[in-house]
Design an enzyme around this catalytic site. Sequence first.
Site, short mmCIF file in Angstrom:
data_model
loop_
_atom_site.label_atom_id
_atom_site.label_comp_id
_atom_site.label_asym_id
_atom_site.label_seq_id
_atom_site.Cartn_x
_atom_site.Cartn_y
_atom_site.Cartn_z
N HIS A 1 0.84 -1.19 0.00
CA HIS A 1 0.00 0.00 0.00
C HIS A 1 0.88 1.24 0.00
O HIS A 1 1.83 1.33 0.78
CB HIS A 1 -0.91 0.02 1.24
CG HIS A 1 -1.99 -1.02 1.20
ND1 HIS A 1 -3.07 -0.95 0.34
CD2 HIS A 1 -2.16 -2.16 1.92
CE1 HIS A 1 -3.86 -1.99 0.53
NE2 HIS A 1 -3.32 -2.75 1.48
N CYS B 1 -0.63 1.80 -5.24
CA CYS B 1 -1.30 3.02 -5.66
C CYS B 1 -0.28 4.14 -5.87
O CYS B 1 0.68 4.27 -5.11
CB CYS B 1 -2.32 3.45 -4.59
SG CYS B 1 -3.69 2.29 -4.38
#
Length: 437
Positions: free
Chosen positions: A194, A236
């Site tokens: 993440h 991301c």
Amino acid sequence: MPPRLNNIKRTKSTTLLAYGSFLLTALSLLHLPAPAVATTPEAYPQFNVSAALWSNGPAEAEVEGFFSTSGHTNNWAVLVCTSRFWFNYRHIANTLSMYHTVKRLGIPDSNIILMLSDDVACNARNHFPATVYNNVGRFLDLYGKNIEVDYRGYEVTVENFIRLLTGRHDPSIPRSKRLLTDDRSNILVYMTGHGGEEFLKFQDAEEISSYDIADAFGQMHEKSRYHEIFFMIDTCQAASMYKQIYSPNIIAAASALTGQNSYSHHLDPEIGVAVIDRFTYYNLETLERLQNGAQDTLQELFQTYSVSAIASTPGIRTDLYPRGTQKALVTDFFGGVQNIELTKKGYTLTPRASSDIAPSRRKGKAVHHRKETAIATATASKTVRNSALPLQDAGRPSLVPFLAGAVVCAALVWAVQTVGITGERGKAYAGRHRKVR
């Protein structure tokens, strides 16, 4: 002369005569004719590298065609899963999928550094204990029996990752946890987890920034710890993680541009969570079709990226990579180097004069290094091929001088021991010896 001194003198004489006879034999061997060998490389067409090295024609093209065009001699992979906890199942599956791919394409476990939280396979919520899958069909157990996790659990930290890249370890760290690369090493650095703009979380406890990665690569360049690096990241806003990289010979690929999210591909209803991310999934679709030695380029890999399939825009950075993606092979980073050619027939190399072997104006010492490597490879190939080859009769060294010298040596030793030392003292000693008996 006392008998004891006479025996000592006779022993010394015997030794001197033996040494003399062996010296004569050795000198006679120096006059043997040189063995007859093939003087044209066309006699051995099955080994093109030897033809290139020992012929009078252009050699560089053949050598360059046989050895890796990238100039690297070994491959390493650093595979990092920065997530933990059950709901991040897909990140562990991403990393293990890459692990199986590079291992299948020829990078050995000794050259793979795997950093994994390793808390999913034996999680109480895992409906299939001690397994990890990347597909709803559960065709392949990624966890299996043949994985080697180098950094496990809470060992997966930013500090350990930076120390791994830069080689600044505590002396107690074993070699299996070190990146033992050099200036001829191609390194694949794969990271998943993440992240956000210019940061990536490590196990929800700390973060690594794009500056940290850029400086780590900078130290690696200063310390000649790599030849080329392929930095691939699936998170991301992944493209923001390669923004600050400034070291040469680095190519980067990311799952999403700055401001975009990275998405999972599909979930397994029985496992209850997503099992793989889209960017890694579509990379594997291409990589799993390749075999070791495939000639597919990175440009062809990047052309398979589809914005609609990945659901984000992949980022690619090539400005630090002068060789170009059209010349770099996928296996230059995802596969192992195996520049060995096996032959079924024997061959003979005829060396040229040292003045005929001139260094390349482009490559400098690298060409000499590769030519020496070619000779070593030829020797290795000669060793592993069929050992039942017939011996060559032409030019076989003759054993007659050696046998003649051995006979002369034996005769001299026998004569000295039987007759004794010549001269008056020898006769006197022989007479006294007969009287004693």
